[in-house]
Design a protein around this motif. Structure first.
Motif, PDB file in Angstrom:
ATOM      1  N   SER A 146      -6.827   2.676  -0.375  1.00  0.00           N
ATOM      2  CA  SER A 146      -5.851   2.566   0.707  1.00  0.00           C
ATOM      3  C   SER A 146      -4.800   1.514   0.349  1.00  0.00           C
ATOM      4  CB  SER A 146      -6.540   2.154   2.012  1.00  0.00           C
ATOM      5  OG  SER A 146      -7.524   3.075   2.393  1.00  0.00           O
ATOM      6  N   SER A 147      -3.570   1.800   0.723  1.00  0.00           N
ATOM      7  CA  SER A 147      -2.529   0.784   0.584  1.00  0.00           C
ATOM      8  C   SER A 147      -2.545  -0.077   1.846  1.00  0.00           C
ATOM      9  CB  SER A 147      -1.160   1.434   0.406  1.00  0.00           C
ATOM     10  OG  SER A 147      -0.862   2.301   1.481  1.00  0.00           O
ATOM     11  N   VAL A 148      -2.517  -1.370   1.664  1.00  0.00           N
ATOM     12  CA  VAL A 148      -2.670  -2.277   2.796  1.00  0.00           C
ATOM     13  C   VAL A 148      -1.557  -3.317   2.802  1.00  0.00           C
ATOM     14  CG1 VAL A 148      -5.183  -2.001   2.668  1.00  0.00           C
ATOM     15  CG2 VAL A 148      -4.103  -4.002   1.614  1.00  0.00           C
ATOM     16  N   GLU A 149      -1.273  -3.824   3.987  1.00  0.00           N
ATOM     17  CA  GLU A 149      -0.521  -5.060   4.118  1.00  0.00           C
ATOM     18  C   GLU A 149      -1.394  -6.009   4.929  1.00  0.00           C
ATOM     19  OE1 GLU A 149       3.178  -4.775   6.193  1.00  0.00           O
ATOM     20  OE2 GLU A 149       2.290  -3.989   8.039  1.00  0.00           O
ATOM     21  N   VAL A 150      -1.389  -7.264   4.523  1.00  0.00           N
ATOM     22  CA  VAL A 150      -2.226  -8.266   5.167  1.00  0.00           C
ATOM     23  C   VAL A 150      -1.324  -9.278   5.844  1.00  0.00           C
ATOM     24  CG1 VAL A 150      -3.994 -10.033   4.846  1.00  0.00           C
ATOM     25  CG2 VAL A 150      -4.045  -7.950   3.445  1.00  0.00           C
ATOM     26  N   ILE A 151      -1.556  -9.493   7.130  1.00  0.00           N
ATOM     27  CA  ILE A 151      -0.779 -10.447   7.902  1.00  0.00           C
ATOM     28  C   ILE A 151      -1.754 -11.440   8.522  1.00  0.00           C
ATOM     29  CG2 ILE A 151       0.834 -10.787   9.814  1.00  0.00           C
ATOM     30  CD1 ILE A 151       1.671  -7.841   9.436  1.00  0.00           C
ATOM     31  N   VAL A 152      -1.592 -12.698   8.164  1.00  0.00           N
ATOM     32  CA  VAL A 152      -2.426 -13.768   8.697  1.00  0.00           C
ATOM     33  C   VAL A 152      -1.572 -14.628   9.620  1.00  0.00           C
ATOM     34  CG1 VAL A 152      -3.891 -15.753   8.165  1.00  0.00           C
ATOM     35  CG2 VAL A 152      -3.800 -13.803   6.582  1.00  0.00           C
ATOM     36  N   VAL A 153      -2.046 -14.855  10.822  1.00  0.00           N
ATOM     37  CA  VAL A 153      -1.408 -15.802  11.728  1.00  0.00           C
ATOM     38  C   VAL A 153      -2.337 -17.000  11.859  1.00  0.00           C
ATOM     39  CG1 VAL A 153      -0.583 -16.248  14.069  1.00  0.00           C
ATOM     40  CG2 VAL A 153      -0.133 -14.039  12.989  1.00  0.00           C
ATOM     41  N   ASP A 154      -1.853 -18.156  11.439  1.00  0.00           N
ATOM     42  CA  ASP A 154      -2.671 -19.366  11.509  1.00  0.00           C
ATOM     43  C   ASP A 154      -2.269 -20.163  12.754  1.00  0.00           C
ATOM     44  OD1 ASP A 154      -4.597 -21.282   9.957  1.00  0.00           O
ATOM     45  OD2 ASP A 154      -2.938 -22.513  10.701  1.00  0.00           O
ATOM     46  N   ASN A 155      -3.271 -20.484  13.566  1.00  0.00           N
ATOM     47  CA  ASN A 155      -3.033 -21.160  14.842  1.00  0.00           C
ATOM     48  C   ASN A 155      -3.090 -22.682  14.700  1.00  0.00           C
ATOM     49  OD1 ASN A 155      -2.316 -19.316  16.825  1.00  0.00           O
ATOM     50  ND2 ASN A 155      -4.440 -18.703  17.221  1.00  0.00           N
ATOM     51  N   ALA A 156      -2.170 -23.211  13.896  1.00  0.00           N
ATOM     52  CA  ALA A 156      -2.009 -24.663  13.760  1.00  0.00           C
ATOM     53  C   ALA A 156      -3.256 -25.344  13.204  1.00  0.00           C
ATOM     54  CB  ALA A 156      -1.606 -25.290  15.097  1.00  0.00           C
ATOM     55  N   SER A 157      -3.820 -24.764  12.145  1.00  0.00           N
ATOM     56  CA  SER A 157      -4.986 -25.369  11.510  1.00  0.00           C
ATOM     57  C   SER A 157      -4.625 -26.715  10.896  1.00  0.00           C
ATOM     58  CB  SER A 157      -5.525 -24.444  10.414  1.00  0.00           C
ATOM     59  OG  SER A 157      -6.066 -23.264  10.951  1.00  0.00           O
TER      60      SER A 157
ATOM     61  N   ALA B 122       3.645  -5.774  11.854  1.00  0.00           N
ATOM     62  CA  ALA B 122       2.952  -4.756  11.074  1.00  0.00           C
ATOM     63  C   ALA B 122       3.769  -3.470  11.001  1.00  0.00           C
ATOM     64  CB  ALA B 122       1.579  -4.475  11.682  1.00  0.00           C
ATOM     65  N   THR B 123       3.597  -2.721   9.919  1.00  0.00           N
ATOM     66  CA  THR B 123       4.375  -1.500   9.708  1.00  0.00           C
ATOM     67  C   THR B 123       3.517  -0.245   9.557  1.00  0.00           C
ATOM     68  OG1 THR B 123       4.411  -1.832   7.304  1.00  0.00           O
ATOM     69  CG2 THR B 123       6.210  -2.820   8.583  1.00  0.00           C
ATOM     70  N   ALA B 124       2.205  -0.392   9.433  1.00  0.00           N
ATOM     71  CA  ALA B 124       1.341   0.761   9.176  1.00  0.00           C
ATOM     72  C   ALA B 124       1.021   1.515  10.470  1.00  0.00           C
ATOM     73  CB  ALA B 124       0.045   0.304   8.506  1.00  0.00           C
ATOM     74  N   PRO B 125       0.627   2.778  10.361  1.00  0.00           N
ATOM     75  CA  PRO B 125       0.236   3.545  11.553  1.00  0.00           C
ATOM     76  C   PRO B 125      -1.135   3.147  12.100  1.00  0.00           C
ATOM     77  CG  PRO B 125      -0.034   4.878   9.582  1.00  0.00           C
ATOM     78  CD  PRO B 125       0.652   3.617   9.141  1.00  0.00           C
ATOM     79  N   LEU B 126      -1.889   2.375  11.328  1.00  0.00           N
ATOM     80  CA  LEU B 126      -3.198   1.890  11.751  1.00  0.00           C
ATOM     81  C   LEU B 126      -3.218   0.371  11.635  1.00  0.00           C
ATOM     82  CD1 LEU B 126      -5.471   4.464   9.863  1.00  0.00           C
ATOM     83  CD2 LEU B 126      -4.950   4.463  12.312  1.00  0.00           C
ATOM     84  N   LEU B 127      -3.771  -0.279  12.651  1.00  0.00           N
ATOM     85  CA  LEU B 127      -3.895  -1.732  12.661  1.00  0.00           C
ATOM     86  C   LEU B 127      -5.376  -2.092  12.637  1.00  0.00           C
ATOM     87  CD1 LEU B 127      -1.374  -2.545  15.563  1.00  0.00           C
ATOM     88  CD2 LEU B 127      -0.873  -2.272  13.119  1.00  0.00           C
ATOM     89  N   LEU B 128      -5.771  -2.949  11.707  1.00  0.00           N
ATOM     90  CA  LEU B 128      -7.165  -3.357  11.592  1.00  0.00           C
ATOM     91  C   LEU B 128      -7.285  -4.844  11.892  1.00  0.00           C
ATOM     92  CD1 LEU B 128     -10.136  -2.808  10.834  1.00  0.00           C
ATOM     93  CD2 LEU B 128      -9.523  -3.336   8.456  1.00  0.00           C
ATOM     94  N   LEU B 129      -7.981  -5.162  12.973  1.00  0.00           N
ATOM     95  CA  LEU B 129      -8.269  -6.552  13.297  1.00  0.00           C
ATOM     96  C   LEU B 129      -9.508  -6.973  12.525  1.00  0.00           C
ATOM     97  CD1 LEU B 129      -6.434  -5.512  15.584  1.00  0.00           C
ATOM     98  CD2 LEU B 129      -7.746  -6.932  17.170  1.00  0.00           C
ATOM     99  N   LEU B 130      -9.388  -8.087  11.814  1.00  0.00           N
ATOM    100  CA  LEU B 130     -10.476  -8.542  10.962  1.00  0.00           C
ATOM    101  C   LEU B 130     -10.633 -10.043  11.149  1.00  0.00           C
ATOM    102  CD1 LEU B 130     -12.422  -7.435   8.749  1.00  0.00           C
ATOM    103  CD2 LEU B 130     -10.704  -8.111   7.060  1.00  0.00           C
TER     104      LEU B 130
ATOM    105  N   ASN C  88      -1.240 -10.174  18.782  1.00  0.00           N
ATOM    106  CA  ASN C  88      -0.006  -9.487  19.182  1.00  0.00           C
ATOM    107  C   ASN C  88       1.160  -9.895  18.295  1.00  0.00           C
ATOM    108  OD1 ASN C  88      -1.362  -8.209  21.239  1.00  0.00           O
ATOM    109  ND2 ASN C  88      -0.510  -9.460  22.886  1.00  0.00           N
ATOM    110  N   GLN C  89       1.205 -11.154  17.950  1.00  0.00           N
ATOM    111  CA  GLN C  89       2.255 -11.671  17.071  1.00  0.00           C
ATOM    112  C   GLN C  89       2.190 -10.983  15.709  1.00  0.00           C
ATOM    113  OE1 GLN C  89       1.921 -15.924  16.698  1.00  0.00           O
ATOM    114  NE2 GLN C  89       3.529 -16.094  15.148  1.00  0.00           N
TER     115      GLN C  89
END
Length: 319
Positions: A36-47, A84-92, A78-79
């Protein structure tokens, strides 16, 4: 994947002081999604543990967003989803390790069964045993009555008296469920948009139950497959057990007050209060040395804080 190609799946990770875990999670993604082709988006909450710098250095293909404050899990997801640009969103979750082929498996599963909206897999503990918390039944009047009478504690994993646990089922078959847990949750982008994502009043915990409830009311049917497995280390949230219990109770009260009818909501709140009171009394009457013995007395003392639910709108905290 070319720079302009649409990925098969966007993987959304929210991190907060989990640098080693998040690094391990992201490192497992290539083996989990070889087809699968993936894009990974990490949101860091002020670590405060160098999460942003470490993840950017070790995973240059991932997008790492550095929030100035801890805006909570729901708002951060949500941010990430907005980018995200894919038709499927995977929360991990950052405290998960997707097993080889697991992301391919859940992507294929969703494509083969379109329209369910929300998809989940099977979680394992670090020893390889099944962790049943990948999915749950929705809370109901009956399940809350069982909580109020402590029948669920006396008959754990009973289909009748502990219905939210879904009984002894080891998550080894495809099945529609009440809710899919947010640690490993795939959602069709069209469904995510229709449902307007997570309700941002949920700071942490309960946003996945709320999403699944709204999805079911909109005609979707959350479903899981045992073919997609992740190891859930269960150490991704640096909060005390007492505080986690308060957050879980707050989330339950929020769903009751905002998704149930007024009459049913009052009954549900009364069940929550009764169940907490009985558990608190049981600890005082029969003290135990087991870890977490102070959870229920603390929850009863602070009932005025959780029984009202989360306030409307997103929250921000700095620690």
């Amino acid at each position: 994947m070319t720079a302009t190609a649409t990925p098969d799946v966007s993987i959304l990770v929210v991190s907060y002081n989990t640098v080693a875990l998040a690094d391990r999670c992201l490192s497992a993604i290539p083996a989990a999604a070889p087809a699968s082709s993936v894009e990974v988006i990490v949101v860091d909450n002020a670590s405060t543990d160098d999460s942003v710098a470490t993840l950017r250095a070790h995973h240059p293909d991932a997008t790492v967003v550095d929030n100035a404050t801890n805006v909570g899990f729901a708002r951060a997801v949500n941010q990430a989803a907005r980018s995200a640009t894919a038709p499927l969103l995977l929360l991990l979750n950052p405290d998960t390790v997707p097993r080889p082929g697991s992301i391919d498996a859940i992507v294929t599963f969703a494509r083969e069964r379109p329209g369910h909206g929300i998809y989940g897999g099977r979680t394992l503990d670090p020893d390889g045993r099944v962790d049943p918390r990948s999915c749950w039944g929705q809370q109901s009047v009956w399940s809350l009555l069982c909580f109020a009478t402590m029948a669920d504690a006396a008959r754990r994993h009973s289909r009748v008296f502990d219905p939210e646990s879904l009984g002894p089922w080891p998550r080894d078959t495809i099945r529609e469920v009440g809710m899919v847990t947010g640690c490993f949750l795939l959602v069709e982008r069209s469904a995510w948009r229709r449902l307007d994502g997570f309700d941002e009043r949920f700071f942490m915990y309960g946003e996945d139950a709320d999403l699944s409830l709204r999805a079911r009311r909109a005609g979707y049917r959350p479903i899981i497959t045992p073919a997609a497995e992740v190891v859930h280390l269960g150490a991704g949230s640096p909060i005390r057990r007492e505080h986690k219990t308060l957050l879980l109770l707050t989330a339950r009260a929020t769903i009751l007050r905002h998704r149930w009818s007024p009459v049913r909501a009052r009954l549900g709140i009364a069940c929550l209060l009764t169940g907490v009171a009985l558990r608190s009394a049981a600890v005082r009457i029969a003290p135990t040395r087991r870890p977490g013995r102070g959870v229920w007395p603390a929850a009863w003392r602070q009932r005025h804080t959780w029984v009202v639910g989360y306030p409307p709108g997103p929250s921000e905290v700095t620690s």
